[in-house]
Every structure is written in structure tokens, then in C-alpha cells.
Design an enzyme around this catalytic site. Structure first.
Site, PDB file in Angstrom:
ATOM      1  N   GLY B  73      18.158 -18.061 -17.765  1.00 18.07           N
ATOM      2  CA  GLY B  73      18.948 -18.738 -17.696  1.00 18.07           C
ATOM      3  C   GLY B  73      20.155 -19.533 -18.473  1.00 18.07           C
ATOM      4  O   GLY B  73      20.495 -20.012 -18.790  1.00 18.07           O
ATOM      5  N   ASN B 154      13.491 -31.103 -18.545  1.00 17.17           N
ATOM      6  CA  ASN B 154      12.847 -30.054 -18.757  1.00 17.17           C
ATOM      7  C   ASN B 154      11.318 -30.158 -19.324  1.00 17.17           C
ATOM      8  O   ASN B 154      10.613 -30.103 -19.370  1.00 17.17           O
ATOM      9  CB  ASN B 154      12.783 -28.658 -19.974  1.00 17.17           C
ATOM     10  N   GLN B 182      15.583 -25.951 -13.748  1.00 15.74           N
ATOM     11  CA  GLN B 182      14.536 -27.093 -14.050  1.00 15.74           C
ATOM     12  C   GLN B 182      14.229 -26.996 -12.266  1.00 15.74           C
ATOM     13  O   GLN B 182      13.063 -27.364 -11.409  1.00 15.74           O
ATOM     14  CB  GLN B 182      13.808 -28.104 -15.125  1.00 15.74           C
ATOM     15  N   SER B 202      17.146 -19.963 -12.764  1.00 11.12           N
ATOM     16  CA  SER B 202      16.375 -19.108 -14.029  1.00 11.12           C
ATOM     17  C   SER B 202      15.157 -18.853 -12.888  1.00 11.12           C
ATOM     18  O   SER B 202      14.458 -19.477 -12.263  1.00 11.12           O
ATOM     19  CB  SER B 202      16.185 -19.509 -15.438  1.00 11.12           C
ATOM     20  N   ALA B 203      15.230 -17.622 -12.568  1.00 10.00           N
ATOM     21  CA  ALA B 203      13.939 -17.163 -11.710  1.00 10.00           C
ATOM     22  C   ALA B 203      12.761 -17.295 -12.264  1.00 10.00           C
ATOM     23  O   ALA B 203      11.429 -17.799 -11.374  1.00 10.00           O
ATOM     24  CB  ALA B 203      13.729 -15.947 -11.157  1.00 10.00           C
ATOM     25  N   THR B 240      24.073  -2.797 -16.194  1.00  9.13           N
ATOM     26  CA  THR B 240      23.084  -2.412 -14.656  1.00  9.13           C
ATOM     27  C   THR B 240      22.565  -3.981 -14.049  1.00  9.13           C
ATOM     28  O   THR B 240      21.918  -3.803 -14.565  1.00  9.13           O
ATOM     29  CB  THR B 240      22.426  -1.080 -15.477  1.00  9.13           C
ATOM     30  N   CYS B 328       5.122 -29.790 -34.152  1.00 10.52           N
ATOM     31  CA  CYS B 328       4.136 -28.663 -34.341  1.00 10.52           C
ATOM     32  C   CYS B 328       4.397 -27.430 -33.468  1.00 10.52           C
ATOM     33  O   CYS B 328       3.896 -26.222 -33.949  1.00 10.52           O
ATOM     34  CB  CYS B 328       2.726 -29.284 -35.171  1.00 10.52           C
TER      35      CYS B 328
HETATM   36  C1  LIG Z   1      26.582   5.275 -22.722  1.00 10.99           C
HETATM   37  C2  LIG Z   1      26.376   3.857 -22.211  1.00 10.99           C
HETATM   38  N1  LIG Z   1      26.526   2.593 -23.312  1.00 10.99           N
HETATM   39  C3  LIG Z   1      25.998   1.261 -22.444  1.00 10.99           C
HETATM   40  C4  LIG Z   1      25.398   1.703 -20.812  1.00 10.99           C
HETATM   41  C5  LIG Z   1      24.818   0.277 -20.348  1.00 10.99           C
HETATM   42  O1  LIG Z   1      23.857   0.160 -20.160  1.00 10.99           O
HETATM   43  P1  LIG Z   1      23.285  -0.956 -19.365  1.00 10.99           P
HETATM   44  O2  LIG Z   1      23.436  -0.135 -17.958  1.00 10.99           O
HETATM   45  O3  LIG Z   1      21.305  -1.296 -19.529  1.00 10.99           O
HETATM   46  O4  LIG Z   1      23.889  -2.035 -19.751  1.00 10.99           O
HETATM   47  C6  LIG Z   1      25.193   2.619 -20.298  1.00 10.99           C
HETATM   48  C7  LIG Z   1      24.721   2.919 -19.135  1.00 10.99           C
HETATM   49  O5  LIG Z   1      25.385   2.497 -17.571  1.00 10.99           O
HETATM   50  C8  LIG Z   1      25.647   4.003 -20.912  1.00 10.99           C
HETATM   51  O6  LIG Z   1      25.611   4.942 -20.429  1.00 10.99           O
HETATM   52  C1  LIG Z   2      16.609 -27.177 -18.750  1.00 12.64           C
HETATM   53  C2  LIG Z   2      16.667 -25.549 -18.988  1.00 12.64           C
HETATM   54  N1  LIG Z   2      17.295 -24.964 -19.198  1.00 12.64           N
HETATM   55  C3  LIG Z   2      17.999 -23.773 -19.903  1.00 12.64           C
HETATM   56  C4  LIG Z   2      16.358 -22.880 -19.343  1.00 12.64           C
HETATM   57  C5  LIG Z   2      16.311 -21.214 -20.064  1.00 12.64           C
HETATM   58  O1  LIG Z   2      16.011 -20.756 -19.389  1.00 12.64           O
HETATM   59  P1  LIG Z   2      15.499 -18.909 -19.391  1.00 12.64           P
HETATM   60  O2  LIG Z   2      14.467 -19.046 -20.055  1.00 12.64           O
HETATM   61  O3  LIG Z   2      15.793 -18.192 -18.281  1.00 12.64           O
HETATM   62  O4  LIG Z   2      16.066 -18.281 -20.531  1.00 12.64           O
HETATM   63  C6  LIG Z   2      14.955 -24.073 -19.386  1.00 12.64           C
HETATM   64  C7  LIG Z   2      13.871 -22.824 -19.677  1.00 12.64           C
HETATM   65  O5  LIG Z   2      13.854 -22.128 -20.531  1.00 12.64           O
HETATM   66  C8  LIG Z   2      15.284 -24.796 -18.910  1.00 12.64           C
HETATM   67  O6  LIG Z   2      14.073 -26.154 -18.807  1.00 12.64           O
END
Ligand SMILES: Cc1ncc(COP(=O)(O)O)c(C=O)c1O
Ligand SMILES: Cc1ncc(COP(=O)(O)O)c(C=O)c1O
Lengths: 143, 394, 394, 143
Positions: B73, B154, B182, B202-203, B240, B328
Site C-alpha cells: 500500500g 487507520n 483501510q 493493500s492486500a 517480475t 512509545c
Molecule cells: C540481472 C537482473 N536484474 C534484475 C532483475 C529484476 O528482478 P525482479 O524480477 O525481481 O524485479 C532480473 C530478473 O528479472 C535480472 O535478471
Molecule cells: C491508511 C493506510 N495507508 C497506507 C498503509 C500502508 O500499507 P502497507 O503496509 O501495505 O505498505 C496503511 C497500513 O499500514 C494504512 O493503514
């Protein structure tokens, strides 16, 4: 986050409470910072025969309060004056870095209570001692 | 998890529902092809993520080409805000948000302000956490290019009148983003009805996996890419794809939408019971946020004379997992900016407790929570110098 | 997966190993606490991700505080490059990379060039894909702030002399980043021995999950945050942590390091067998990349007169999943920039086939691959006007 | 990615091969673009009685070649001249957007072969017809 010893002193804080007609009372911190500690001393022949505290604050604040009071109980005023936040934290087996300022609070509260007693007794008290956050909030905010 | 745990922090994160996990499972070890690959194993993954995209689009009332997957998110918020502000900076460098946004939004605006020379207007909120649409109207200038206002807060659960706010922006031709992290899963969100331009989700806030989010980008919105590289996400967000993650997000969203009414009723009942009992049994308590315009599962109380972290630690020892706006608990020394923004004093803000209910919570748990709270608050007050003072003066 | 599939595209992605999946599993549904939360469920997650970080740091020879989790290898590359270049722009706006980098790196540099006014020097490579350290020496100027050179190339498998290159940068006080996404898990990588400042990795390339990566940032390196928001990752990369993801990445990396020698031997044997048989049985073939300095599991051939996508589709129909640098497989119309950079003509580049072996591949599969390839190449050449022409002229 | 019909024409392309002493030969595209198509025509009484092709190119290039030759077989030159990439793609049940340029190649190759025949016959051939990529590579590269 907290060590077992800290959690023990947080869960079962020693010396919580008030002392009626205390000989010295010190209160430091403020609600803005989120930490207030108040220390009550009963003093006989320059010896701290009883000590109680009340603390509004986080787990570390409560635990350091508890430990600090334990450390000074039965000590002379001179010995108790030498209490340091380092000693309190060490006795607790350490604190997380963001919580170190809490140990300062305990040190300061004890000193403030001793100073209060000394003032009442007409003794000299250095002016430079601070009470309250002493800027510690700001210090650690940059963590 | 340990037998005795009562989880009451669903706004922080949720577990992955068993059905969601089942949907994700084969995509780790069995159907693992890279969606960019042209062979069957790759096409299968591609098909699956496009189905997930379509599912999410359907739930939100969007077109599949308007949904972009992200890694959180926070990334969705960052991309939405930086991406549009920077793409439109020739038009103007004034942007608007509110004082109660999540850090993901506030820090993105800080970046624009400090690194890119933008001017940011922060809209205030009233004592319930509501933005006044009139304030937005007044704040928009000819050089304003972006407004970002969160859907539901939140911490205090307050729900903003997003449709009304978005319409004001629309009228002035300003891009409107809403952080609905949220809201999604708790209330029905439809991008077309809301008439927003950008919306983040955000899942892990709706029983999906952590580390995957999405951004809705209305067709035609001009924005820069944020993560550059490969041609994924129609060349707008490289990397990816997190195949199991997006499949899990889609499955979780579908479940949420299918059960929204029951879920709301369930949460609403728990919240009402909790609020009533606390107000009845614990003195010197303040209920934060709006009573009506709020997330059904969110309850935020301030217990006077008590510090939040201590409260949480003691609740934790009783198996109760909850949250606080106390400084805190955050590593900083200031209490929650949201609680301060609705006008609470530092002292009262420090004593806040956020309870966010979820599907598995029961009325018995609420009762146990109230009993436990009553006991702990009493214990903490007994050792509070603030309470001592208060009692002496009254 | 379908019975008959032979997966030969491990450089594109890998399946999650069963042991890795087992390590991840409980963190979806059972131990789901948000690592930022102070109650037990949260502390448990926090502990787990810090253990994962320590594990990864240990494998790479880094300190745990030098490891930052990201949402992909691409994000790690983007952050490394933009983060350091922008943080040091007062020192200078000249940066260096190579012509054979992954798009994640090239496009990040494009961003610096086009949006931020940086000047980029692209180092050439020789016909085997190797960078000449002398070229780097000459390219560094007083205003150079960053060098980024990939460890191992994703298409032709060539391994660069990173230690030598990094030392040159170190001597001149220039920050050195290496994209080691393809190297990690295939060869032993130690950041201290290499003496690099920044190093990217991506879990799904070494039998870990998709959608999680990491960036090693040497202590003291000045760089800006890329994703702003909460205080996660010591305030340098915001967003709720992908707990199962980072645990999976750590488990996968540990497995890889524990079995590195056996794995290398296994891959080396398969590659040698494959190369020998192809050169023996199929005429007009060109082996791309360096014969010595290469990833053990990577083989890249160009089959003259044949177009790569057609080759892949026919292999796919025989159950073989492989990759090509042909334009047609990428959505663009230019063949791989890497193959062109090592001096291949467009025609020959279009006819490339990349085979990347993995742990489960067998010698029987290699033999089946060679048989199938021989047949398909012959079939495609029979319908190729280029081959017709060639035969007529020889 | 590809429809079943495309895959069928790719796997079993119709009319692959050469025609010896063809009456018209057309070749378009170039190796740089990654697509070359060559068409051979046998023409009797203005009717395309046989057609063969060779193609170097992707799956779509092969399938469109196959389909285009099917479409013009048995047609008059006039009819065959009216072949369009749209007709070829439709007959294949569609192509992915990035592959649309391949269908242009087939159209152009057929026309080039017809033009070749016409030239040999001494007929007029418009000069404006292109052969090769016709800039199509560049067009789709921005996709
Ligand atoms: C040399 C290299 N750098 C970067 C990436 C990107 O990594 P990702 O797919 O996790 O974003 C890849 C593969 O896709 C890669 O082979
Ligand atoms: C209102 C709100 N925005 C953004 C975020 C960020 O999402 P994520 O934790 O997936 O980065 C959160 C939760 O942490 C949220 O409560």
C-alpha cells in the site's frame, strides 16, 4: 523488545505508591513527553529508609522507576545521589535504544526528591539540575 | 498461534484466510512460470494475473487496464503522489492533503516539499477527524495539481466524504487520489461512484498476503512511472510479478465483497457492545473519531491518566493484541499526529487504545476485553501521578 | 504441472523449493502479526524477519544492518541507482554503467538522464560480453558519483570481474553498485571480498518467492530513501514487511549456499553436455557469451536462419520451456540489446535461444532437448528464405 | 497469447516451400526487423493456380503467411491484389496487438509477388508500393 527482567519490574513494580508526609518528593517529566515520574522518600539519619514511586509512562519508564527505587533503598543520600541512568539500565539487563531516555527520567526523579529534601533541610542545592524532559525527547526523536 | 491469543488489531494487519491461502498455494511450487515468458507455464501465470486484475477491477468498479499491482500500500501511495505531482509539475507545484494521512502519504508529500520544491497545503479536520469540503474548495488554487485524502483513517476509523471531496477536485480539474488501504474490505468502494482518479489498496488489510498492493489509475491520468525496468504492468511498474500475491489479493477482495454486509454487521455489533460497556464501566474515558462516519470494526478510546504502551503490554500479558497512538509504541516521542490533529492533548493522546475487530472475534472476547481493561486501567491509574493529582484536586 | 514439461528457463524464474515453502507457510495464516506491533504476535514476526535478515547477511558476508528488504530485484536496482545518484548529485552528475545491464538498471539510468539531468557513460563489452576494467578507469571523472555493473548477465551468463571493477571505483571514491540478481544462488557472492557498496538480489531467481528482493547497502553509504512512509527497514524503506516473503528468501539463500558446489557441478555437467551435442549435431550455430567466465547453468546459442519466437513455440509444443533474445518475445521489435552489444547481427540475434538449467534437470532431458532442437531447427530452416538464399550461394 | 487458429497455422503451415520457375516472386521484410517473407506464385490465365511461401519470423509471421497464401489460392490477380492485413488477421481470429505488423508483411509479400509477375509481363506497376518494414517496426516499438 524488553528483556525478562524489564518485564518483571514492569509487571510487578517494586515500591509503587505514596508515602504520607514524605521527607522528600521529586517529580520530573511531563505529560507532553508521555513520561512522568514521582518519587517519595522517607529519610532517617541521611539514610533512605523507605521509597515509593508513581509513574505515568511506558513499560521502560515503569521498570526503571521500580529498579531505581530498589537501588536507592537503604542507601545514604550521598550514595543515592550517585545513581546514574547507566546503573539503572544495567541492573535491568539493558533497554532498547529508543527507550534509553526513560532511564534518565528515573535518575532525575531520584535526584529531584533528594534535592527537595535538602532544600527543606536548608542545605545547598545546585541550580543547574534540570527537571523534566531535559531535551531528551528531542534527542531521541531523530532515531 | 498460542491458544490464548485474542487478536484485536485487524487495522495493523490480518491473517491470510485459509481460502485465500489455498488459492495462492499452487502458484509457489507448481505453476511458477514467469508471466512474461511465452511458453505454456508462463502464459498460465499471465492468464492468472490478468484474471486477478479483472477480479479486482470488477470489485472496485474499474476497468482491468486501470489496475496496477504494487509491492505494498505504501508503494501505491508513493507512486500515486509522486507520479502525478511530478508528471504535472509544469502545470503547477501546489498539492493538497490532510493532517491525518498515513505516513505513506505524508512522507511522500514531504519528499515533494523538501526535494522537489512543491508547496503543500494540509487540510485540518474537526474534532471527529472529518475534513470540511469547504476547506478543500478554498485551498485549491490555479497551480494545484493533486489532492490526496484518505478514505478511512487507520487510527480513529473516520470515513471521509470522498465523493463530495473528489467532485470538488474534478470540477477544478485537479487530480484526486484516495488512500483507501483501510477502507477496502471494510466498506464497499467503487471508483466510478466515488469519481476518484487514483486509489490505493493493500492486500494484508483484508485477509490477503503482506507485500502486495494495487493502485487504481483512472484511464487517461498522466503520471510518471515509479519503478523503472521491464515491460510488466503495461510498462508502468517494472519487476517480475508477485504471482501468488496478486492471486491472493484478488481472492481476498472477492471474499470481502461477497461477505461485506455480514461482516459489517458482525463488526458493528462487536464495536457497539464494546463501546457501551466501556463507557458504562470505566470512568474518564474519551471515545475518539466520529460516531457515525467510521469503520464498523474500529474503536479508539483514550483512557485518561494512563499511558498507552503500558496498557498494551498489560493487555498482551492477558493475550490481547491491540494498538495505541502512544508515542512509545512508535519509536518517536510524539503521540499520534492523528490524535493531536483532532485536538487531544498530549496526555490524553498518550493514553489511547485502538481496537480493530475482525471476522473471528466474538462477543465473549469483547466481554473478556472489557473485564481485563477495567482491571488494567485501574491498576495503572493507581500508579499514575497524574491520577493522584486529579483525585486530590477533585 | 503438466506431466510432460521440461523447465529450462531458470534465469527467468524458479519454483519455490518445497523446504522454502514449508518455511514460509505458517507466516501466512498462523503467525501473521505486523512486525511493527509491540504485542507478542508482532514481536514474533519482528524476530523472524530479523533472523531472516541475519541469515541473508551471513550468506553475503554483510552485517545485518546492511541488508534492506525490497519488493523485487527491480526495486532494489531502482533504489540503489536513483537513491545514491540523487543523494550525491551535489558532488557530481556523471554516472557509469554498461550496455548489457538488465532493463531495471538501464531504465533507472534513463530516468536519471532524462528527468534529472545526469550524464551517463555506457561501457562497452567485448564479443564475449566482458567489460574491460581499463574502460572503467578511463570513464571515471571528477564528477562521477556512481558505477553500476551487473555481476552476471541474465541472457548470456557472462560473469564480470566485479572485484577488479569495484576496486577501481573504490580507489577513485566512487560508489559501486552491482546487480547480482542472476549471480546470487549460482555462485558464491561475498560483499566484503568483492568490496562493493551496493548489491541487489531477487528471491525468485534462487528458488525463493516472487515479489521480494533485497539491497545490500554498505554501512556509511549516503543514499536517499525511495519508498517513503512508515519506520520499517530502519526508516529507509517503508511499507509493512512481506514476512513470509523475506523468510522464504532467507531459507532459499541458505539452501543455495549450503549446496552451491554440488549445484554448480550439476549445472556445469548439463551445460557441457548440451553445448557439445549441439555443436556436434546442428550446423550454423553460434555460442554466445564467454566460455569460461559464465554462469554454470546458462547456455545461449544463436541458430542461424531461424527466428527465436518460432523456435520457442515449437519447443513449447514439445514441452520444453525456454527463452530467446528475439524481438518477438519481448514485445519490442529489436532483438536483445545484449546480443547486439556483443556484436551479433540482427539476424543472428533474432535466432537466439537461452537455456538455463536448474536443480531438477537431467541428462536425459538434455538429450531430449538436443533431439528436439535438431528436428525443429531443421524444420524452421526448411521454411526460411534466409536459409534458402544461403544454400543457393554456397 | 495466440489463438488456436493461429497456432494451427503456425504448427501446420499451408503452402510452405518453393515453386520452381515461379511466375512471380515477392520478398519483403528484412532480417533486421526479424521478419522476412517470400512468396512464389504460379499463374495461369490471371489466376493464382499455386502459391508457396517461406518465412523467417515469429509465430504470427508464419501463421499470417500461411493464411494469406490460403486466401489467394485460386483467386484472380485482381482479387488477390485486394488482400488486406485486416482480412488475414480476421481469418486467423485475431492477433495480439504487438503482432499486428506481421499481418502487414503477408499483405505486402503477396502484392510484391503479383507486382513481380506484372513487371515480367510488361504491365504497369505503381511505384509507391513499399517493400520491407515500411516503418512498421518503428511504429509498434512505441507500444
Ligand atoms: C540481472 C537482473 N536484474 C534484475 C532483475 C529484476 O528482478 P525482479 O524480477 O525481481 O524485479 C532480473 C530478473 O528479472 C535480472 O535478471
Ligand atoms: C491508511 C493506510 N495507508 C497506507 C498503509 C500502508 O500499507 P502497507 O503496509 O501495505 O505498505 C496503511 C497500513 O499500514 C494504512 O493503514
Amino acid at each position: 523488545m524488553y528483556s525478562e527482567k524489564v518485564m518483571d519490574h514492569f509487571t510487578n513494580p517494586r515500591n509503587v505508591g505514596e508515602i504520607e508526609n514524605a521527607d522528600g518528593i521529586g517529580q520530573v517529566g511531563n505529560a507532553k513527553c508521555g513520561d512522568i515520574m514521582k518519587v517519595y522518600l522517607k529519610i532517617e539519619n541521611d539514610i533512605i529508609v523507605d521509597v515509593k514511586f508513581k509513574t505515568f509512562g511506558c513499560g521502560a519508564a515503569v521498570a526503571t522507576s521500580s529498579m531505581a527505587t530498589e537501588l536507592i533503598k537503604g542507601k545514604t543520600l550521598d550514595e543515592a545521589s550517585k545513581i546514574t541512568n547507566k546503573a539503572v539500565t544495567e541492573a535491568l539487563g539493558g533497554l532498547p535504544p529508543v527507550k534509553m531516555h526513560c532511564s534518565v527520567l528515573a535518575e532525575e526523579a531520584v535526584i529531584a526528591a533528594i534535592d527537595d529534601y535538602k532544600k527543606k533541610m536548608g542545605m545547598d542545592v545546585p541550580d543547574t539540575r534540570c527537571s523534566g524532559c531535559c531535551g531528551k525527547c528531542g534527542d531521541t526523536r531523530t532515531e | 498461534m498460542d491458544k490464548g491469543i485474542i487478536y484485536l488489531d485487524h487495522a495493523a494487519t490480518t491473517y491470510v484466510k485459509p481460502e485465500v491461502f489455498e488459492a495462492m498455494k499452487p502458484w509457489f511450487t507448481e505453476y511458477y512460470g514467469n508471466p512474461s515468458a511465452i511458453y505454456s507455464l508462463g502464459r498460465q501465470s499471465k492468464k492468472a494475473i490478468e484474471e486477478a486484475r479483472a477480479q479486482i477491477a470488477y470489485c472496485l468498479g474499474a476497468h482491468p487496464t486501470e489496475i496496477f499491482f504494487t509491492g505494498s500500500g505504501t508503494e501505491a501511495d508513493n507512486w500515486a503522489i509522486k507520479g502525478t505531482a511530478l508528471a504535472n509539475q509544469k502545470k503547477g507545484k501546489h498539492v493538497i492533503t490532510t493532517v491525518i494521512e498515513h505516513h505513506a502519504v505524508l512522507e511522500a508529500f514531504d519528499f515533494l516539499r523538501k526535494e522537489e520544491g512543491f508547496e503543500v497545503t494540509y487540510l485540518p479536520v474537526n474534532e471527529n477527524g472529518l475534513v470540511n469540503p469547504e476547506d478543500l474548495k478554498k485551498a485549491i488554487r490555479p497551480d494545484t495539481t493533486l489532492v490526496s485524502i484518505m478514505y478511512a483513517n487507520n487510527e480513529i476509523g473516520t470515513i471521509q466524504p470522498i465523493h463530495e471531496l473528489a467532485s470538488i477536485a474534478r470540477e477544478k480539474g485537479v487530480v484526486f487520489h484516495t488512500d483507501s488501504v483501510q477502507a477496502i474490505g471494510n466498506i464497499a468502494v467503487n471508483v466510478k461512484e466515488l469519481d476518484v482518479d487514483l486509489l490505493s489498496l493493500s492486500a494484508h488489510k483484508f485477509y490477503g498476503p503482506k507485500g502486495v498492493g494495487a493502485l487504481y489509475v483512472r484511464k487517461g491520468i498522466k503520471m510518471e512511472s515509479f519503478i523503472h525496468g521491464g515491460a510488466q504492468e503495461r510498462k508502468r511498474r517494472a519487476g517480475t510479478e508477485n504471482v501468488p500475491g496478486v492471486i491472493g489479493m484478488a481472492a481476498a477482495l472477492k471474499l470481502a465483497y461477497d461477505n461485506l454486509e455480514d461482516y459489517n454487521n458482525h463488526l458493528g455489533k462487536l464495536s457497539s457492545r464494546f463501546i457501551e460497556k466501556v463507557l458504562e464501566r470505566i470512568p474518564y474515558v474519551h471515545l475518539n473519531g466520529d460516531r457515525e462516519q467510521r469503520l464498523p470494526g474500529n474503536v479508539n478510546f483514550s483512557f485518561r491518566f494512563v499511558e498507552g504502551e503500558s496498557l498494551l503490554l498489560m493487555l498482551d500479558m492477558k493475550g490481547i493484541q491491540a494498538s495505541s497512538g502512544s508515542a512509545c509504541t512508535s519509536g518517536s516521542l510524539d503521540p499520534s499526529h492523528v490524535l493531536l490533529a483532532i485536538g487531544l492533548s498530549h496526555e490524553i493522546a498518550h493514553g489511547s487504545l485502538r481496537i480493530t475487530f475482525g471476522e473471528k472475534n466474538t462477543e465473549e472476547e469483547v466481554d473478556y476485553l472489557v473485564d481485563t481493561l477495567e482491571e488494567i486501567v485501574e491498576k495503572l491509574r493507581k500508579m499514575s501521578p497524574l491520577y493522584e493529582e486529579f483525585v486530590k484536586n477533585h
